[in-house]
Enzyme design. Sequence first.
Site, PDB file in Angstrom:
ATOM      1  N   SER A  52       0.691  -1.211   0.010  1.00 58.29           N
ATOM      2  CA  SER A  52      -0.083   0.031   0.034  1.00 58.29           C
ATOM      3  C   SER A  52       1.039   1.314   0.012  1.00 58.29           C
ATOM      4  CB  SER A  52      -0.917   0.018   1.384  1.00 58.29           C
ATOM      5  OG  SER A  52      -1.327   1.291   1.676  1.00 58.29           O
ATOM      6  N   TYR A  90      -1.297  -0.191  10.344  1.00 55.84           N
ATOM      7  CA  TYR A  90      -1.430  -0.713   8.934  1.00 55.84           C
ATOM      8  C   TYR A  90      -0.242  -0.178   8.044  1.00 55.84           C
ATOM      9  CZ  TYR A  90      -3.497  -1.005   4.126  1.00 55.84           C
ATOM     10  OH  TYR A  90      -3.639  -1.399   2.901  1.00 55.84           O
TER      11      TYR A  90
HETATM   12  P1  NAP Z   1     -11.008  -6.731   1.607  1.00 61.13           P
HETATM   13  O1  NAP Z   1     -12.039  -6.352   0.602  1.00 61.13           O
HETATM   14  O2  NAP Z   1     -11.041  -6.140   2.902  1.00 61.13           O
HETATM   15  O3  NAP Z   1     -10.377  -8.055   1.408  1.00 61.13           O
HETATM   16  C1  NAP Z   1      -9.414  -8.787   2.179  1.00 61.13           C
HETATM   17  C2  NAP Z   1      -9.245 -10.338   1.799  1.00 61.13           C
HETATM   18  O4  NAP Z   1      -8.328 -10.809   2.971  1.00 61.13           O
HETATM   19  C3  NAP Z   1     -10.544 -11.047   2.025  1.00 61.13           C
HETATM   20  O5  NAP Z   1     -10.787 -11.938   1.000  1.00 61.13           O
HETATM   21  C4  NAP Z   1     -10.563 -11.670   3.515  1.00 61.13           C
HETATM   22  O6  NAP Z   1     -11.022 -12.947   3.300  1.00 61.13           O
HETATM   23  C5  NAP Z   1      -8.666 -11.833   3.554  1.00 61.13           C
HETATM   24  N1  NAP Z   1      -8.177 -12.085   4.987  1.00 61.13           N
HETATM   25  C6  NAP Z   1      -8.568 -11.154   6.084  1.00 61.13           C
HETATM   26  N2  NAP Z   1      -8.135 -11.746   6.879  1.00 61.13           N
HETATM   27  C7  NAP Z   1      -7.823 -12.830   6.667  1.00 61.13           C
HETATM   28  C8  NAP Z   1      -7.388 -14.060   7.524  1.00 61.13           C
HETATM   29  N3  NAP Z   1      -7.104 -14.120   8.930  1.00 61.13           N
HETATM   30  N4  NAP Z   1      -7.393 -15.400   6.913  1.00 61.13           N
HETATM   31  C9  NAP Z   1      -7.385 -15.365   5.727  1.00 61.13           C
HETATM   32  N5  NAP Z   1      -7.918 -14.466   4.666  1.00 61.13           N
HETATM   33  C10 NAP Z   1      -8.024 -13.276   5.484  1.00 61.13           C
HETATM   34  O7  NAP Z   1      -9.388  -5.950   1.162  1.00 61.13           O
HETATM   35  P2  NAP Z   1      -9.241  -5.432  -0.217  1.00 61.13           P
HETATM   36  O8  NAP Z   1      -9.359  -3.894  -0.455  1.00 61.13           O
HETATM   37  O9  NAP Z   1      -9.275  -6.283  -1.410  1.00 61.13           O
HETATM   38  O10 NAP Z   1      -7.271  -5.550  -0.122  1.00 61.13           O
HETATM   39  C11 NAP Z   1      -6.487  -6.535  -0.481  1.00 61.13           C
HETATM   40  C12 NAP Z   1      -5.176  -6.037  -0.318  1.00 61.13           C
HETATM   41  O11 NAP Z   1      -5.007  -4.662  -1.014  1.00 61.13           O
HETATM   42  C13 NAP Z   1      -4.718  -5.827   1.359  1.00 61.13           C
HETATM   43  O12 NAP Z   1      -3.636  -6.371   1.372  1.00 61.13           O
HETATM   44  C14 NAP Z   1      -4.896  -4.314   1.271  1.00 61.13           C
HETATM   45  O13 NAP Z   1      -3.964  -3.896   2.579  1.00 61.13           O
HETATM   46  C15 NAP Z   1      -4.388  -3.877  -0.179  1.00 61.13           C
HETATM   47  N6  NAP Z   1      -4.767  -2.370  -0.484  1.00 61.13           N
HETATM   48  C16 NAP Z   1      -5.899  -1.967  -0.573  1.00 61.13           C
HETATM   49  C17 NAP Z   1      -6.299  -1.096  -0.918  1.00 61.13           C
HETATM   50  C18 NAP Z   1      -7.849  -0.559  -1.377  1.00 61.13           C
HETATM   51  O14 NAP Z   1      -8.041   0.564  -1.548  1.00 61.13           O
HETATM   52  N7  NAP Z   1      -8.651  -1.180  -1.381  1.00 61.13           N
HETATM   53  C19 NAP Z   1      -5.325   0.090  -1.159  1.00 61.13           C
HETATM   54  C20 NAP Z   1      -4.024  -0.272  -0.851  1.00 61.13           C
HETATM   55  C21 NAP Z   1      -3.722  -1.537  -0.482  1.00 61.13           C
HETATM   56  P3  NAP Z   1     -12.141 -13.518   4.505  1.00 61.13           P
HETATM   57  O15 NAP Z   1     -12.445 -12.287   5.460  1.00 61.13           O
HETATM   58  O16 NAP Z   1     -13.021 -14.383   3.875  1.00 61.13           O
HETATM   59  O17 NAP Z   1     -10.980 -14.413   5.550  1.00 61.13           O
END
Ligand code: NAP
Length: 239
Positions: free
Chosen positions: A145, A158
């Site tokens: 990120s 974070y």
């Molecule tokens: P999200 O919609 O909250 O999805 C997070 C995913 O991680 C879900 O599939 C969740 O699945 C899984 N997860 C969380 N805790 C877990 C655990 N203990 N064991 C197994 N799986 C787990 O988030 P996202 O926005 O798609 O983010 C994906 C990545 O992108 C992350 O690393 C985030 O930091 C990064 N990111 C996102 C953004 C943004 O704007 N969205 C920006 C910068 C970086 P379950 O709940 O089903 O386990």
Amino acid sequence: MTSKRLEGRIALVTGASRGIGRSIALGFAREGAHVIALARTQGALEQLDDEIKAAGGTATLVPADLKDFDGLDNLGASIYERWGKLDIFVGNAGVLGDLTPLPHLEPKVWDELMAVNVTANYRLIRSLDMLLRASDAGRVILVSSGAGERFRAFWGGYAITKAALNAMAKTYADEVASTSMRVNLVNPGATRTKMRAIAVPGEDPDTLPHPDELVEMFIELASPACQKNGEIVTFKRKS
Ligand code: NAP
């Protein structure tokens, strides 16, 4: 007919139940990869599996908690027994924790941030390294990120995990530089997911890129042709 770019590749994607990871899993399967899809929410993984099958792809579902570190060792052993190698590892799963001043961050929230965003990726690297080296072109992509490089008030928990992840990926990239493996980071930027909606409430999600828009970048980094190593690749929306 154009050939599929990930045909026959075996790809582990963490956080495949929703958001960015789900789009990566579906996108990789459409390009011919067999996707090992990991997350805790079994129903969401089953829906993903249905969509992958409907698109003519294949997947193996791993309903698991990344905080179960012994389970991650067992996952490596299972992949070894079934395929003897792993071509692609996308460490995408992440948690946001609480946006709050550092002294107010609850220890249990800190522990979960470190466990999911940092330790699980280290444990997976440890468990999968031999399998990735057994591939002709092992590719590791860790999802970071911008918060891991620009440090702002209240985002500390974070941001610290993402800075640690950057250090982990760059170190590992240096270690494998003389092999056929490549290790890179992705900074997705603001993306229309559940995590973003929690991080920035009130923002109009329609102004943000859909996770599907990021898939092309991940396919390029996962492809045997990718020669980038140790880089942070930032998503740029096509205008
Ligand atoms: P999200 O919609 O909250 O999805 C997070 C995913 O991680 C879900 O599939 C969740 O699945 C899984 N997860 C969380 N805790 C877990 C655990 N203990 N064991 C197994 N799986 C787990 O988030 P996202 O926005 O798609 O983010 C994906 C990545 O992108 C992350 O690393 C985030 O930091 C990064 N990111 C996102 C953004 C943004 O704007 N969205 C920006 C910068 C970086 P379950 O709940 O089903 O386990």
